[in-house]
Enzyme design. Structure first.
Site, PDB file in Angstrom:
ATOM      1  N   SER A 278       4.076  29.626  26.991  1.00  0.00           N
ATOM      2  CA  SER A 278       3.425  30.656  26.179  1.00  0.00           C
ATOM      3  C   SER A 278       4.242  31.937  26.237  1.00  0.00           C
ATOM      4  O   SER A 278       4.863  32.243  27.263  1.00  0.00           O
ATOM      5  CB  SER A 278       2.011  30.905  26.707  1.00  0.00           C
ATOM      6  OG  SER A 278       1.476  32.101  26.186  1.00  0.00           O
ATOM      7  N   ARG A 317       3.669   1.289 -20.264  1.00  0.00           N
ATOM      8  CA  ARG A 317       4.546   2.316 -19.689  1.00  0.00           C
ATOM      9  C   ARG A 317       3.752   3.600 -19.748  1.00  0.00           C
ATOM     10  O   ARG A 317       3.251   3.981 -20.805  1.00  0.00           O
ATOM     11  CB  ARG A 317       5.852   2.435 -20.491  1.00  0.00           C
ATOM     12  CG  ARG A 317       6.733   1.194 -20.466  1.00  0.00           C
ATOM     13  CD  ARG A 317       7.442   0.979 -19.138  1.00  0.00           C
ATOM     14  NE  ARG A 317       8.405   2.041 -18.860  1.00  0.00           N
ATOM     15  CZ  ARG A 317       9.620   2.111 -19.396  1.00  0.00           C
ATOM     16  NH1 ARG A 317      10.015   1.188 -20.262  1.00  0.00           N
ATOM     17  NH2 ARG A 317      10.439   3.083 -19.085  1.00  0.00           N
TER      18      ARG A 317
END
Length: 458
Positions: A278, A317
């Protein structure tokens, strides 16, 4: 300039894997287009569908080194798709107009889809190798800690003792199911596409099916039974598979995070100086890999769902859903590769504190053995009565802050039936591990043998 976490010069190798990024790179995707055009010309030349001289010329000029990337980018932006731009460049390098036979009878989506399948094959091979490594690490942990007691937890509360080996073997069984799923999905997914405009190969007067079969053989892919231009369950299945693999990786990360808590402290991610520190609290040792795993798999799940949206395509398509796959599939593979890499790192060097596991079992002074006591007393006073009696004694033990065995041994109803030695046996965690060891052995015996490098690429 990179703008995504995957391509970040800072975060890229934490959130993904460099080899997987290469699989989904522009260079590799374009190389796949060239591989397919080369294979198509070779097959059609051998079948006499195009002149052999044209086939030889096209094959010679399907080289990534000849690609002009600036022209490819400009042409793709103009047209909307890159395939014509690639074919144009192949054609331009061929002599005597022979390049006009390139892409004979194919359509853009044939090349695009088949290239994606080739990339998926490479990506799945990497996933398969990672799953094998994860399986091996879990198997070692399960074997080494087959009889190491740890408290089981239910709703984040201490439940009954298990073993750490059992905990690892339970996760291992899920990883092995993923390896089985991967084997099963390959024949469905690793299938190419060559159908022409509407999928019927109407552009080829002769040798259509022979071309399709030869092309797929040349590429090492399955031949489709029928064109799948707008039937996209295969790609959606890949995304779903990687999503549930991510769920299992998340399970590992979640448990490790919880077991690393200061109040628990039973296992830890591998240690390296400064890792997880930390900026303001020097005592901290934060989980790091677990956090990246959690982030990655959460995004993978959302992207996998988008592949199901891409299935809703119109007619033969489609008008758009196809492009969802272009966005989602590379990110899914890259993010899952990062999660797999972080998981391998955790499991290969996981720090296990067996002594702390035992201390945590003992911290309730025997209360976690209440089920064993209840079952031990059941034959003498009945299970339901034993449950209620032990429940009341547990409440008293909490109030008085005394070991459970002392209150049990003092109770007149219990003393009539069992000795203190019997009670001590009931309260011994090592006597209440059930079939944990047997189950660990069963999982270890079921492990699939690691695939050879050649099999992984198939």
């Amino acid at each position: 300039m990179s703008a995504t976490i995957i391509d970040s010069k800072i975060f890229g190798d934490m959130f993904s894997d460099a080899t997987m990024r290469q699989v989904w790179s522009d260079e590799n995707r374009t190389a796949k287009y060239l591989d397919i055009e080369r294979a198509l010309a070779k097959v059609q030349g051998s079948l006499g569908i195009i002149p052999k001289e044209a086939a030889e010329e096209i094959v010679k000029n399907c080289e990534p080194s000849q690609i002009d990337w600036a022209k490819l980018k400009a042409k793709t932006e103009q047209i909307g798709y890159p395939i014509i731009a690639v074919v144009n460049q192949i054609n331009a390098h061929c002599k005597d107009g022979l390049g006009e036979y390139c892409h004979w009878g194919a359509t853009t989506q044939d090349i695009t889809d088949t290239a994606a399948v080739l990339q998926i094959r490479e990506g799945l091979a990497l996933v398969e190798a990672d799953l094998a490594d994860i399986s091996a690490s879990l198997a070692k942990l399960a074997r080494d800690h087959r009889d190491t007691p740890i408290i089981g937890r239910s709703n984040l509360q201490q439940a009954t003792p298990i073993t750490f080996g059992y905990k690892m073997a339970s996760i291992l069984a899920g990883i092995e199911r993923h390896r089985e799923r991967l084997t099963q999905l390959k024949p469905r997914v690793l299938v190419g596409e060559f159908g022409g405009a509407s999928g019927t190969l109407s552009s080829l007067e002769k040798g259509a099916m022979e071309t399709q079969a030869g092309l797929m053989k040349e590429l090492g892919l399955g031949q489709p039974l029928i064109s799948w231009h707008t039937v996209r369950d295969n790609f959606a299945e890949v995304g779903a598979f990687l999503g549930i693999v991510g769920g299992s990786l998340g399970k590992i990360a979640m448990d490790v995070k919880l077991l690393m808590q200061t109040e628990v402290a039973e296992v830890f991610e591998p240690f390296a100086p400064g890792r997880g520190s930390s900026s303001t609290m020097p005592q901290k040792r934060n989980p790091i890999s677990c956090l990246y795993i959690h982030a990655n798999i959460s995004v993978v799940r959302q992207l996998a769902a988008s592949l199901m949206d891409a299935m809703v395509a119109d007619h033969e398509r489609s008008t758009g859903p196809w492009e969802i796959e272009w966005v989602a599939m590379p990110e899914i593979f890259c993010l899952i590769s990062g999660a797999l890499k972080q998981t391998k790192f955790i499991l290969a060097g996981l720090e296990v504190d067996a002594a702390q596991m035992r201390r945590n079992i003992d911290m309730t002074h025997g209360l976690v053995m209440s089920e064993a006591v209840m079952m031990g007393l059941g034959p003498y006073i009945g299970r339901e009565y034993a449950h209620d009696l032990v429940y009341d004694i547990c409440r008293d033990a909490l109030k008085q802050k005394r070991p459970l065995i002392e209150l049990l041994a003092e109770h007149p109803e219990i003393k009539k039936h069992v000795t203190r030695e019997q009670l001590a046996s009931f309260c011994d965690p090592m006597n209440n591990l059930g079939q944990a060891g047997v189950m660990v052995d069963r999982v270890l015996a079921s492990i699939k043998a690691p695939a050879s490098p050649l099999m992984r690429m198939s």
